[in-house]
Write an enzyme that holds these catalytic residues in place. Structure first.
Site, mmCIF file in Angstrom:
data_model
loop_
_atom_site.group_PDB
_atom_site.id
_atom_site.type_symbol
_atom_site.label_atom_id
_atom_site.label_comp_id
_atom_site.label_asym_id
_atom_site.label_seq_id
_atom_site.Cartn_x
_atom_site.Cartn_y
_atom_site.Cartn_z
ATOM 1 N N HIS A 2 0.716 -1.440 -0.096
ATOM 2 C CA HIS A 2 0.072 0.091 -0.219
ATOM 3 C C HIS A 2 0.783 1.364 0.124
ATOM 4 O O HIS A 2 0.425 2.115 -0.547
ATOM 5 C CB HIS A 2 -1.091 0.071 1.150
ATOM 6 N N HIS A 5 -1.597 -12.132 -2.520
ATOM 7 C CA HIS A 5 -2.679 -13.146 -1.636
ATOM 8 C C HIS A 5 -2.277 -14.689 -1.515
ATOM 9 O O HIS A 5 -3.161 -15.323 -1.028
ATOM 10 C CB HIS A 5 -3.942 -13.060 -2.626
HETATM 11 FE FE1 HEB Z 1 -4.203 -7.616 -1.204
HETATM 12 C C1 HEB Z 1 -4.933 -8.355 2.064
HETATM 13 C C2 HEB Z 1 -7.533 -6.620 -1.753
HETATM 14 C C3 HEB Z 1 -3.687 -6.801 -4.488
HETATM 15 C C4 HEB Z 1 -0.965 -8.367 -0.799
HETATM 16 N N1 HEB Z 1 -5.806 -7.519 0.043
HETATM 17 C C5 HEB Z 1 -5.959 -7.796 1.392
HETATM 18 C C6 HEB Z 1 -7.327 -7.542 1.702
HETATM 19 C C7 HEB Z 1 -8.076 -7.123 0.645
HETATM 20 C C8 HEB Z 1 -7.268 -7.079 -0.428
HETATM 21 C C9 HEB Z 1 -9.466 -6.699 0.562
HETATM 22 C C10 HEB Z 1 -7.887 -7.895 3.184
HETATM 23 C C11 HEB Z 1 -7.361 -6.561 3.947
HETATM 24 C C12 HEB Z 1 -7.903 -7.042 5.498
HETATM 25 O O1 HEB Z 1 -6.907 -7.055 6.294
HETATM 26 O O2 HEB Z 1 -8.846 -7.193 5.584
HETATM 27 N N2 HEB Z 1 -5.467 -6.776 -2.761
HETATM 28 C C13 HEB Z 1 -6.608 -6.583 -2.739
HETATM 29 C C14 HEB Z 1 -7.002 -6.070 -4.098
HETATM 30 C C15 HEB Z 1 -6.046 -6.147 -4.760
HETATM 31 C C16 HEB Z 1 -4.861 -6.543 -4.093
HETATM 32 C C17 HEB Z 1 -8.589 -5.529 -4.509
HETATM 33 C C18 HEB Z 1 -5.954 -5.486 -6.357
HETATM 34 C C19 HEB Z 1 -6.649 -6.678 -7.220
HETATM 35 N N3 HEB Z 1 -2.475 -7.626 -2.262
HETATM 36 C C20 HEB Z 1 -2.762 -7.078 -3.632
HETATM 37 C C21 HEB Z 1 -1.150 -7.072 -4.204
HETATM 38 C C22 HEB Z 1 -0.421 -7.802 -3.105
HETATM 39 C C23 HEB Z 1 -1.468 -7.834 -1.983
HETATM 40 C C24 HEB Z 1 -0.817 -6.483 -5.480
HETATM 41 C C25 HEB Z 1 1.008 -7.850 -2.953
HETATM 42 C C26 HEB Z 1 1.834 -7.840 -3.961
HETATM 43 N N4 HEB Z 1 -3.262 -8.448 0.522
HETATM 44 C C27 HEB Z 1 -2.000 -8.764 0.434
HETATM 45 C C28 HEB Z 1 -1.471 -9.287 1.589
HETATM 46 C C29 HEB Z 1 -2.586 -9.141 2.345
HETATM 47 C C30 HEB Z 1 -3.759 -8.585 1.619
HETATM 48 C C31 HEB Z 1 -0.208 -9.879 2.018
HETATM 49 C C32 HEB Z 1 -2.736 -9.608 3.737
HETATM 50 C C33 HEB Z 1 -2.738 -8.973 4.910
HETATM 51 C C34 HEB Z 1 -2.841 -9.473 6.423
HETATM 52 O O3 HEB Z 1 -2.854 -10.625 6.409
HETATM 53 O O4 HEB Z 1 -2.887 -8.759 7.292
#
Ligand code: HEB
Length: 725
Positions: free
Chosen positions: A93, A255
């Site tokens: 982020h 993921h």
């Molecule tokens: Fe992520 C977690 C959505 C891309 C790495 N994700 C997460 C959650 C959500 C999301 C709703 C839950 C939060 C809480 O704690 O409740 N993603 C999302 C979307 C997109 C994404 C709609 C576009 C399609 N991711 C992404 C990327 C990466 C990531 C590109 C790197 C390379 N995530 C992640 C991790 C986790 C999440 C390692 C787990 C955290 C904890 O365990 O605390």
């Protein structure tokens, strides 16, 4: 979209829209040019982050982070006994707000810890992640910035869960004041409106909804349609410079770890950090559901865990994605999510070793299965785990380092050897630079070549002004202006550019061939040198003998070292310095675009003013128009632009319906004297800019104009010379 009522930042208006802004919405916000000035920086002017960072024992820092990862704190218990996934989300982020179009956002200044980003609904509970890292930050103090620490923590998290990263480079210097130049969107309310304008995001913004890093996990506007979600993902990730393969690798790789938190509806959450009561000390989203933490955590409002082993790098996310059919349900948080109804309960619980769950997915995860292109890539990764690993490693490194600038800015012992095209490396010169004597010879050659002052100025400006202080990209170094696509940009006037570069290349060849020693001049150097010679010549014509400082050492790069796709996306739609404006493609007014460009060039208001006034009299307009060329002696470095702009004998009238072009008439004779654009006239209209213009228009302003123009010019020419710092 699920309820986010309690996360409305009541204070937003008060802070973002100052009283002037409300009463006089057209007053230019020049404060964006004076952000994070030395007065706002508690570290002081002498602070040299690179020097401090080099004192760091990175292994020791990493050891300390590793310890944090598996030391669960009662005030915020770790899922599965491991904070790794949370830290990966934090790093993602932090980096994920980056957008190609203007290079703003991203991880490189630590802005995720400041207003307004720390209060974004998408960043719920990342305030906790940052607090978990505080002991490490505290221990190393000024030697590691938050910006670096957050990315490093993401890397250490990956490594501690069995993934081998490509490495880490430091060099991100924190700011201590929220940035005003980043336009995040027009919406008054978070997450309020859909941001697609004819299948394209408004202008350039990377997120598809305000307050989200990228896309709504439940699907566009909360509509759980994986195919539609894929369209949004594609646009949003493209805005950040990621192609389909990188996008699939990032989502599937990310993921692979951790879980989503939505034990109950988000109505249990208190206000975000910047609206929370003081006693919460900057922690927001106080959760009143049961214990408010651990198994009762509410973050996204979605509740699921993707894999059977959420704290290890595995192929299980992709395996689960394709192995099972998913059915739409509403989770305990009341949000749409998908469950593998027929699957076994194979997924561990984050806090209760006795409990197991069925595999579940987000709508956006299913996009990787139901979009035909994503699905092909995802299946290929599933069948070729080694390729998946490499693709994720590369995409992760790009995600987290893309906004740090060229490799010459990288710091520390973990810099990968391999170089990538998106880094746009400008290698060190392998030839000896030109001598002082060569420089004056070359200057003479250039001035005798038949090229005009205007030609030389225009091309040097075109080359150097691609620089952006936001992500440290662009600039004259590399001479990318002679390559695709820059050489064909409309604003660069391809024909004229070709003609000028042809002659400069001739001079370059002659010089390099006539050299018996190792001294060579690169075209990049010659372009800048030619600009300097032109400025000197133009000053000489008004009787000022100035030397414009020139530092050789630039190199010419090849096509292979140029990120063509990137440059295609960032082709300028406006450049007020050259009086260029493509209305149909601009989000803001011409004068706002000028300020925006000036901000990317790291100029202050005075530098912007003197450059515009100087460039106008040097006849450096796009297409050679006479807009704003308020002088009888073009290509001479006079203060005429300022004198004539402030001349009360001239009356200005709009000539076009869109109020872009204007004519200036002599009040007495009624004769047409000048033409100008909004970008020119704003300097007389805006109170702050007018105050600066008066300095240069005054009878004692002539010399000052020359000195200040030269200083600002040289600054722009050298913006990308990280090798000099
Ligand atoms: Fe992520 C977690 C959505 C891309 C790495 N994700 C997460 C959650 C959500 C999301 C709703 C839950 C939060 C809480 O704690 O409740 N993603 C999302 C979307 C997109 C994404 C709609 C576009 C399609 N991711 C992404 C990327 C990466 C990531 C590109 C790197 C390379 N995530 C992640 C991790 C986790 C999440 C390692 C787990 C955290 C904890 O365990 O605390």
């Amino acid at each position: 979209m699920h309820e986010r009522e309690n996360t409305k930042p009541e204070n937003r208006e008060k802070v973002l829209f100052t009283p002037e802004k409300k009463k006089w919405p057209n007053v230019l916000n020049l404060r964006v040019l004076h952000q994070n000035c030395s007065r706002a920086n508690p570290m002081g002017e002498d602070f040299d982050y690179a020097k401090e960072f080099e004192k760091l024992d990175l292994d020791e820092v990493k050891k300390d982070i590793r310890k944090v990862l598996t030391t669960s704190q009662d005030w915020w218990p770790a899922d599965f006994g491991h904070y790794g996934p949370l830290f990966i989300r934090l790093a993602w982020h932090s980096a994920g707000t980056y957008r190609v179009i203007d290079g703003r956002g991203g991880a490189n200044r630590g802005i995720i810890r400041l207003f307004p980003l720390r209060s974004w609904p998408d960043n719920i509970n990342l305030d906790r992640a940052i607090r978990l890292l505080w002991p490490v930050k505290k221990k190393y103090g000024r030697r590691i910035s938050w910006a670096d620490l957050i990315i490093l923590a993401g890397n250490v998290a990956l490594e501690s869960m069995g993934f081998k990263t490509l490495g880490f480079a430091g060099g991100r210097e924190d700011v201590y004041e929220p940035q005003e130049d980043i336009y995040w969107g027009e919406e008054e309310e978070w997450l309020e409106s859909q941001r697609f304008v004819e299948d394209d995001l408004e202008g350039a913004l990377a997120a598809t909804q305000m307050g989200l890093i990228y896309v709504n996990p439940e699907g566009p506007g909360g509509n759980p349609d994986p195919v539609e979600a894929a369209k949004h993902i594609r646009i949003a990730f493209r805005r950040m410079g990621m192609n389909d393969e990188e996008t699939v690798a990032l989502i599937a790789g990310g993921h692979t770890f951790g879980k989503c938190h939505g034990a109950a509806p988000q109505s249990y959450l208190g206000p975000e950090p910047d609206a929370a009561p003081v006693e919460q000390q900057g922690l927001g989203w106080k959760n009143s559901y049961r214990s408010g933490k651990g198994p009762d955590t509410i973050t996204s409002g979605l509740e699921l865990t993707w894999t059977q082993n959420p704290t290890k790098w595995t192929i299980l996310f992709l395996k689960n994605l394709f192995e099972y059919e998913y059915e739409l349900i509403k989770g305990p948080g009341g949000a749409y999510q998908w469950i593998a109804r027929d699957a076994e309960e194979s997924i561990p619980d984050a806090h209760d070793p006795e409990r197991k769950h069925k595999p579940m997915m987000l709508t956006t995860d299913l996009a990787l299965k139901f979009d035909p292109v994503y699905s092909k890539i995802a299946k290929h990764f599933l069948e070729n785990p080694e390729e998946f690993l490499m693709a994720f490693a590369r995409a992760w490194f790009k995600l987290t380092h893309r906004d740090l600038g060229p490799p010459s800015r990288y710091l520390g012992p973990e810099i990968p050897k391999e170089q990538f095209v998106w880094q746009e490396p400008t290698p060190k010169a392998d030839h000896e630079p030109v001598s002082e004597e060569d420089i004056s010879n070359l200057k003479r050659k250039v001035l005798e070549s038949g090229l005009s002052v205007s030609d030389l100025i225009y091309v040097a400006w075109s080359a150097a002004s691609t620089f952006r202080g936001s992500d440290f990209k662009g600039g004259a170094n590399g001479a990318r202006i002679r390559l695709e696509p820059q050489k064909d940009w409309e604003v660069n006037m391809p024909e004229r550019l070709g003609r000028v570069l042809g002659i400069l290349e001739e001079i370059q060849r002659e010089f390099n061939e006539g050299q018996s020693g190792g001294r060579r001049v690169s075209l990049a150097d010659l372009i800048v040198l030619a600009g300097c010679a032109a400025v000197e010549e133009a000053a000489r014509r008004v009787g000022f003998d100035v030397a414009v400082p020139f530092t050789p050492g630039r190199v010419d790069v090849s096509m292979e070292q140029t990120d063509v796709e990137f440059w295609k996306m960032v082709e300028p739609v406006a450049d007020g310095f050259r009086n260029y404006f493509r209305k149909e493609r601009c989000l803001y007014s011409p004068e706002e675009m000028l300020v925006d460009k000036a901000q990317l060039l790291t100029l202050n208001a005075a530098e912007m003013t003197v450059l515009v006034g100087g460039l106008r009299v040097l006849n450096a307009n796009y297409n050679g128009t006479d807009y704003g060329v308020l002088t009888d002696k073009p290509e001479t470095l006079t203060n005429d632009f300022f004198v004539n702009l402030l001349d009360m004998n001239v009356e200005w009238r709009p000539t076009s319906e869109d109020r872009y072009a204007f004519e200036g008439y002599d009040r007495e004779s009624g004769d047409l004297k000048w033409r100008a654009t909004r970008v020119d006239l704003i300097f007389g209209a805006n109170s702050q800019l007018r105050a600066i213009c008066e300095i240069y228009a005054a009878d004692d302003g002539k010399e000052r104009l020359v000195t200040d123009f030269v200083r600002a010019w040289v600054k722009v020419m050298n913006l990308d010379r990280f090798d000099l710092r």
